[in-house]
Design a protein around this motif. Sequence first.
Motif, PDB file in Angstrom:
ATOM      1  N   ASN A  24      16.028   3.904   3.520  1.00  0.00           N
ATOM      2  CA  ASN A  24      14.939   4.245   2.469  1.00  0.00           C
ATOM      3  C   ASN A  24      13.852   3.599   2.754  1.00  0.00           C
ATOM      4  N   VAL A  25      12.995   3.180   3.871  1.00  0.00           N
ATOM      5  CA  VAL A  25      11.295   2.296   3.730  1.00  0.00           C
ATOM      6  C   VAL A  25      10.535   2.854   3.166  1.00  0.00           C
ATOM      7  N   LYS A  26       9.661   2.748   2.560  1.00  0.00           N
ATOM      8  CA  LYS A  26       8.532   3.069   1.362  1.00  0.00           C
ATOM      9  C   LYS A  26       7.594   2.247   1.418  1.00  0.00           C
ATOM     10  N   ALA A  27       6.466   1.888   1.536  1.00  0.00           N
ATOM     11  CA  ALA A  27       5.108   1.187   1.397  1.00  0.00           C
ATOM     12  C   ALA A  27       4.875   0.992  -0.219  1.00  0.00           C
ATOM     13  N   VAL A  28       4.484  -0.611   0.193  1.00  0.00           N
ATOM     14  CA  VAL A  28       4.089  -1.133  -0.618  1.00  0.00           C
ATOM     15  C   VAL A  28       2.343  -1.127  -1.314  1.00  0.00           C
ATOM     16  N   ALA A  29       2.416   0.028  -0.241  1.00  0.00           N
ATOM     17  CA  ALA A  29       0.867  -0.668  -1.038  1.00  0.00           C
ATOM     18  C   ALA A  29      -0.214  -0.693   0.117  1.00  0.00           C
ATOM     19  N   THR A  68      -4.265   1.412   7.494  1.00  0.00           N
ATOM     20  CA  THR A  68      -2.991   0.362   7.212  1.00  0.00           C
ATOM     21  C   THR A  68      -2.334  -0.027   6.304  1.00  0.00           C
ATOM     22  N   VAL A  69      -1.057   0.097   6.225  1.00  0.00           N
ATOM     23  CA  VAL A  69      -0.097  -0.338   5.294  1.00  0.00           C
ATOM     24  C   VAL A  69       0.956  -1.662   5.055  1.00  0.00           C
ATOM     25  N   LEU A  70       1.391  -2.000   4.027  1.00  0.00           N
ATOM     26  CA  LEU A  70       2.489  -2.780   3.787  1.00  0.00           C
ATOM     27  C   LEU A  70       3.490  -1.766   3.431  1.00  0.00           C
ATOM     28  N   PHE A  78       5.425   6.123  -0.625  1.00  0.00           N
ATOM     29  CA  PHE A  78       5.458   4.803  -1.123  1.00  0.00           C
ATOM     30  C   PHE A  78       6.175   4.889  -2.652  1.00  0.00           C
ATOM     31  N   PHE A  79       6.006   3.096  -2.749  1.00  0.00           N
ATOM     32  CA  PHE A  79       7.081   3.121  -3.668  1.00  0.00           C
ATOM     33  C   PHE A  79       6.099   2.945  -5.153  1.00  0.00           C
ATOM     34  N   GLN A  80       6.683   2.853  -6.106  1.00  0.00           N
ATOM     35  CA  GLN A  80       5.718   2.840  -7.463  1.00  0.00           C
ATOM     36  C   GLN A  80       6.308   2.453  -8.417  1.00  0.00           C
ATOM     37  N   ASP A  81       5.598   1.386  -8.634  1.00  0.00           N
ATOM     38  CA  ASP A  81       6.016   0.402  -9.451  1.00  0.00           C
ATOM     39  C   ASP A  81       5.467   0.385 -11.249  1.00  0.00           C
ATOM     40  N   ALA A  82       5.697  -0.882 -11.360  1.00  0.00           N
ATOM     41  CA  ALA A  82       5.011  -0.935 -11.988  1.00  0.00           C
ATOM     42  C   ALA A  82       3.784  -0.397 -13.012  1.00  0.00           C
ATOM     43  N   LYS A  83       3.629  -0.747 -12.129  1.00  0.00           N
ATOM     44  CA  LYS A  83       1.631  -0.262 -12.384  1.00  0.00           C
ATOM     45  C   LYS A  83       1.207   0.785 -11.111  1.00  0.00           C
ATOM     46  N   PRO A  84       1.661   1.499 -11.189  1.00  0.00           N
ATOM     47  CA  PRO A  84       1.695   2.891 -10.228  1.00  0.00           C
ATOM     48  C   PRO A  84       0.471   2.727  -9.796  1.00  0.00           C
ATOM     49  N   LEU A  85       0.532   2.909  -8.236  1.00  0.00           N
ATOM     50  CA  LEU A  85      -1.025   3.304  -7.504  1.00  0.00           C
ATOM     51  C   LEU A  85      -1.180   4.549  -7.948  1.00  0.00           C
ATOM     52  N   GLN A  86      -3.019   4.336  -7.243  1.00  0.00           N
ATOM     53  CA  GLN A  86      -3.572   6.018  -7.844  1.00  0.00           C
ATOM     54  C   GLN A  86      -4.072   6.274  -6.788  1.00  0.00           C
TER      55      GLN A  86
END
Length: 341
Positions: free
Chosen positions: A114-119, A235-237, A331-339
């Motif tokens: 389950n590889v996903k982008a961090v940011a 480009t992403v991480l 994309f992973f959705q963390d405590a501060k989700p990306l917009q």
Amino acid sequence: MSKRIAFAPLAAAIGLGFSLLAGCLVAPASAHAEGEIRIAEQFGIVYLLLNVVRDQQLIEKYGKQEGIEIKVDWTQLSGGAAVNDALLSGSIDIAGAGVGPLLTVWDRTRGKQNVKAVASLGNFPYYLLCNNPNVKTIADFTEQDRIAVPAVGVSVQSRFLQYAAAKQWGDKDFNRLDKYTLAVPHPDATAALIAGGTELTGHFSNPPFQDQALQNPNVHVVLNSYDVLGPNSPTVLFATEKFRDENPKTYKAFVEALTEAAEFAQKDRGAAVDTYLRVTKAKIDRATLLKIIDNPQIEFTVSPKNTYPLAEFLYRVGAIKNKPASWEDYFFQDAKPLQGS
């Protein structure tokens, strides 16, 4: 007969910094405890946020706020294929590569690692360059031309080229130009394009390499990625779900560090340039570099922009088997989700 390219000596000769560990040289490593993170980056200003993180020791800073000492290991690779292999072999924890390699490995590992982008690492236009005066559009490339990309068929540059080919000739011919592509690291491809006289006449590049090449009057832009997809985050991480779940404090420190780096680079581009030069030791004039990143089309941000059209395209042509419902699927959705998008 076209000349073969002695890439690394050529890059060194014209002052293009080049440090490369091939994917096969990254030794596999066993799982480790909280407090260690291994990051793989590639070449160019698109990785500037990681340069800031490294220079200011931001991961270590946020780790201390979480009550842990974090050991950070940095590796430089070339090409999404090498980066993906390193991630899946357990040699690295955070992979830096294009959206193309991300979507490939997300598709491959769905329901497993389950590889996903961090940011995102920001929004940047990528240029397809050429030193052949007869090539004005992608339709003009022939068997006499070779186009450098970081990884054939997988890199985001390769995917941009396929997307453009599909627009030109239809989805069934999306890979029509793949046969002309070669896997070459950006510094070496830039050196070859500038020098001329080799089989390599094209290079799908990124900043600052594309800007350095364009200083040669024999080099011109054939395609701008923004003209194909609009402004986007190329480009992403990304990371495995396992690393994220088993190292929550380290992962959180990394995300916080990256967010601070983006704010720093976007707010003070002069300081960002100084950081890039200090960390990479790139042989490029400061004023020239500052002019490059002062381009209003460049934005330093962790929120992804306009990545989903490429995901839809790759599913449509069969390059990935799973269709993401939206960008949030990869994309992973963390405590501060990306917009993002």
